[in-house]
Enzyme design. Structure first.
Site, PDB file in Angstrom:
ATOM      1  N   HIS A  26       0.946  -1.058   0.106  1.00 49.92           N
ATOM      2  CA  HIS A  26      -0.006   0.020  -0.051  1.00 49.92           C
ATOM      3  C   HIS A  26       0.813   1.223   0.190  1.00 49.92           C
ATOM      4  O   HIS A  26       1.853   1.302   0.658  1.00 49.92           O
ATOM      5  CB  HIS A  26      -0.799   0.112   1.201  1.00 49.92           C
ATOM      6  N   GLU A  85      -7.795  -5.383  -0.076  1.00 50.73           N
ATOM      7  CA  GLU A  85      -8.277  -6.263  -1.091  1.00 50.73           C
ATOM      8  C   GLU A  85      -8.233  -7.767  -0.978  1.00 50.73           C
ATOM      9  O   GLU A  85      -9.066  -8.408  -1.333  1.00 50.73           O
ATOM     10  CB  GLU A  85      -7.652  -5.891  -2.339  1.00 50.73           C
TER      11      GLU A  85
HETATM   12  N1  ACO Z   1       3.795  -7.499  -4.547  1.00 44.94           N
HETATM   13  C1  ACO Z   1       5.113  -7.436  -4.850  1.00 44.94           C
HETATM   14  N2  ACO Z   1       6.018  -6.432  -5.007  1.00 44.94           N
HETATM   15  C2  ACO Z   1       5.344  -5.280  -4.549  1.00 44.94           C
HETATM   16  C3  ACO Z   1       4.030  -5.129  -4.259  1.00 44.94           C
HETATM   17  C4  ACO Z   1       3.322  -6.445  -4.265  1.00 44.94           C
HETATM   18  N3  ACO Z   1       2.168  -6.279  -4.113  1.00 44.94           N
HETATM   19  N4  ACO Z   1       3.937  -4.035  -4.055  1.00 44.94           N
HETATM   20  C5  ACO Z   1       5.025  -3.271  -4.149  1.00 44.94           C
HETATM   21  N5  ACO Z   1       5.887  -4.123  -4.523  1.00 44.94           N
HETATM   22  C6  ACO Z   1       7.176  -3.797  -4.569  1.00 44.94           C
HETATM   23  C7  ACO Z   1       7.504  -3.133  -6.049  1.00 44.94           C
HETATM   24  O1  ACO Z   1       7.813  -4.091  -7.012  1.00 44.94           O
HETATM   25  C8  ACO Z   1       8.773  -2.174  -5.656  1.00 44.94           C
HETATM   26  O2  ACO Z   1       9.775  -3.201  -5.494  1.00 44.94           O
HETATM   27  P1  ACO Z   1      11.436  -2.439  -5.911  1.00 44.94           P
HETATM   28  O3  ACO Z   1      11.639  -1.496  -4.950  1.00 44.94           O
HETATM   29  O4  ACO Z   1      12.282  -3.721  -6.015  1.00 44.94           O
HETATM   30  O5  ACO Z   1      11.229  -1.934  -7.316  1.00 44.94           O
HETATM   31  C9  ACO Z   1       8.560  -1.797  -4.308  1.00 44.94           C
HETATM   32  O6  ACO Z   1       7.705  -2.753  -3.487  1.00 44.94           O
HETATM   33  C10 ACO Z   1       7.701  -0.394  -4.020  1.00 44.94           C
HETATM   34  O7  ACO Z   1       6.479  -0.366  -5.178  1.00 44.94           O
HETATM   35  P2  ACO Z   1       5.860   0.736  -5.468  1.00 44.94           P
HETATM   36  O8  ACO Z   1       5.041   0.529  -6.775  1.00 44.94           O
HETATM   37  O9  ACO Z   1       6.776   2.075  -5.452  1.00 44.94           O
HETATM   38  O10 ACO Z   1       4.883   1.077  -4.217  1.00 44.94           O
HETATM   39  P3  ACO Z   1       3.771   1.736  -4.127  1.00 44.94           P
HETATM   40  O11 ACO Z   1       3.609   2.565  -2.936  1.00 44.94           O
HETATM   41  O12 ACO Z   1       3.526   2.741  -5.368  1.00 44.94           O
HETATM   42  O13 ACO Z   1       2.472   0.697  -4.450  1.00 44.94           O
HETATM   43  C11 ACO Z   1       0.585  -0.474  -4.478  1.00 44.94           C
HETATM   44  C12 ACO Z   1       1.150   0.519  -3.774  1.00 44.94           C
HETATM   45  C13 ACO Z   1       0.174  -0.099  -6.116  1.00 44.94           C
HETATM   46  C14 ACO Z   1      -0.767  -0.772  -3.940  1.00 44.94           C
HETATM   47  C15 ACO Z   1       1.378  -1.747  -4.937  1.00 44.94           C
HETATM   48  O14 ACO Z   1       1.631  -2.228  -3.494  1.00 44.94           O
HETATM   49  C16 ACO Z   1       0.699  -2.907  -5.395  1.00 44.94           C
HETATM   50  O15 ACO Z   1       0.796  -2.953  -6.774  1.00 44.94           O
HETATM   51  N6  ACO Z   1       0.031  -3.777  -4.853  1.00 44.94           N
HETATM   52  C17 ACO Z   1      -0.834  -4.837  -5.483  1.00 44.94           C
HETATM   53  C18 ACO Z   1      -2.259  -4.315  -5.863  1.00 44.94           C
HETATM   54  C19 ACO Z   1      -3.118  -4.281  -4.712  1.00 44.94           C
HETATM   55  O16 ACO Z   1      -3.334  -5.061  -4.148  1.00 44.94           O
HETATM   56  N7  ACO Z   1      -3.823  -3.040  -4.988  1.00 44.94           N
HETATM   57  C20 ACO Z   1      -4.769  -2.698  -3.950  1.00 44.94           C
HETATM   58  C21 ACO Z   1      -4.441  -1.505  -3.215  1.00 44.94           C
HETATM   59  S1  ACO Z   1      -5.683  -1.119  -1.872  1.00 44.94           S
HETATM   60  C22 ACO Z   1      -6.765   0.002  -2.459  1.00 44.94           C
HETATM   61  O17 ACO Z   1      -6.285   0.778  -3.461  1.00 44.94           O
HETATM   62  C23 ACO Z   1      -8.099  -0.196  -2.365  1.00 44.94           C
END
Ligand code: ACO
Length: 380
Positions: A261, A320
């Site tokens: 998140h 989620e």
């Molecule tokens: N699985 C694996 N790796 C992840 C995940 C995940 N679910 N989420 C983030 N990461 C990793 C990224 O690959 C990145 O790795 P790196 O540093 O090696 O490049 C690091 O964590 C940071 O990722 P960002 O994209 O910069 O983090 P951000 O804060 O933008 O992401 C998000 C938040 C979009 C929710 C992300 O965690 C994600 O894609 N989760 C999966 C989708 C999901 O569950 N969405 C629902 C969110 S809740 C809602 O909106 C109601």
């Protein structure tokens, strides 16, 4: 391309508005809605009460709640123009059908461009009343069944399940969908709420702002994750396969849906609430119990592997993950999950539009230009 520290990627950490509606504390794992901790509200107030809290700034008295329920109940039926769009969109994903149908709801407002507090409140009630009717009608049309008209004697949430399944839901199911909608009603400056506020800040109207918000909610990085969560659990099949499955996904560079998140660096408090709701639904049916037990075991394994493979990113369970379990236990199809989310979040979007209209200040950030300069067309 890296951006300068003055322009954080994705506006991470930027405060875009002041709000009295909700606050997300990502370090403490707290969500405050209208002054109350989420755990104070979820399962203890009805969805209409939480909507009143956001729209009017306080929980309703008994009379106020009865009045709001009556008003919303009278607005539930869809006009023919909207129903025509829902029928035409029967084969499109439900969230797209909802976006198209939402846009038609302006047709039923006497002055759709009126953004006065009274007009906004009337539009908020209309949208909140009709979203479940659209989603339920679409769910039936998409499988070749005829829509079922709303029942004004039921609360909004119980009526939704009635319109989907054609029978009054049992009390556990009715309480579960109500608790789910209260849980997701508002959540700080998330992407769809921000989209709604940007649109409202141009003095555009409520229906336009909410239609834009639906487009933002649709994506899998925001509201579109629970469908894939269910797919993931079906692929994992049994707890002992979870570790190999998650390692394989991460090695392939894929994200694990339902984890991570932007704001929460600890467990999303909404996941706690919904895991209890899913647990209660699990006691009602063995199939749900098995899926719940698998989810609980898989969650622990996924958290362990994420910490190992992505150390320091603090990737924890988000809302989620258990949303998927709750909604599937209520007999909803995964393709309807994000549209069902919108039925709860719409009350929050409307509250933010009301707040933004009162603020009356254009949201207009700048961009950092990283393209070339000084190009010429050339020639003679
Ligand atoms: N699985 C694996 N790796 C992840 C995940 C995940 N679910 N989420 C983030 N990461 C990793 C990224 O690959 C990145 O790795 P790196 O540093 O090696 O490049 C690091 O964590 C940071 O990722 P960002 O994209 O910069 O983090 P951000 O804060 O933008 O992401 C998000 C938040 C979009 C929710 C992300 O965690 C994600 O894609 N989760 C999966 C989708 C999901 O569950 N969405 C629902 C969110 S809740 C809602 O909106 C109601």
């Amino acid at each position: 391309m890296p951006v300068s520290p003055a322009t954080p990627r994705g506006l991470d950490g930027v405060v875009a508005a002041q709000t009295r509606l909700s606050h997300v504390d990502g370090q403490a794992g707290e969500l405050i809605i209208g002054g109350y901790q989420l755990k104070e509200l979820a399962g203890r107030v009805a969805f209409e009460e939480a909507a009143h809290l956001l729209w009017r700034g306080a929980l309703p008295s008994r009379d106020e709640l009865a009045k709001l329920r009556r008003e919303i109940a009278q607005l539930r039926a869809l006009p023919e123009e909207t129903m025509r769009v829902v029928r035409a969109a029967a084969r499109t994903p439900p969230i797209d059908a909802l976006r198209m149908a939402c846009a038609t709801l302006s047709l039923d407002l006497a002055h759709p461009d009126d953004i006065s507090p009274a007009a906004d409140m009337a539009a908020a009630k209309l949208l909140t009343a009709r979203f479940p009717t659209v989603v339920a009608a679409h769910a039936r049309l998409s499988v070749g069944k005829q829509p079922i008209g709303p029942r004004p004697d039921l609360p909004l949430s119980a009526n939704f399940l009635y319109m989907v399944h054609g029978k009054e839901p049992d009390p556990i199911a009715a309480r579960a969908i109500d608790a789910y909608w209260v849980t997701v009603i508002d959540h700080g400056m998330n992407a769809s709420t921000f989209a709604a506020r940007v649109i409202a800040s141009t003095r555009s109207d409520m229906v336009s702002a909410v239609t834009g918000a639906i487009g933002a909610l649709k994506g899998p990085l925001h509201g579109g994750a629970p469908g894939p969560v269910l797919d993931m659990l079906k692929e994992i099949k049994s707890a002992d396969r979870a570790e190999a499955w998650v390692r394989n996904e991460l090695a392939a560079g894929r994200r694990i849906m339902g984890f991570g998140h932007r704001v929460y660096k600890v467990r999303d408090p909404r996941a706690d609430v919904l895991s209890k709701v899913a647990d209660q639904l699990g006691s009602a049916a063995l199939e749900n119990r098995n899926l719940f037990d698998l989810a609980r075991a898989a969650e622990q394994t996924i958290l362990k592997v994420l910490e190992e493979v992505k150390p320091g990113r603090n990737l924890r369970t988000n809302v989620e993950f258990y949303t998927a379990l709750v909604l599937q236990a209520l007999g909803l199809e995964p393709r309807s999950f994000v549209a069902t989310f919108a039925c709860g979040r719409v009350a929050g979007w409307c509250a933010h539009v009301i707040e933004q209209h009162a603020e009356d200040h254009l949201i207009r950030p700048q961009s950092e230009y990283v393209g070339p300069r000084g190009l010429t067309i050339g020639g003679d």
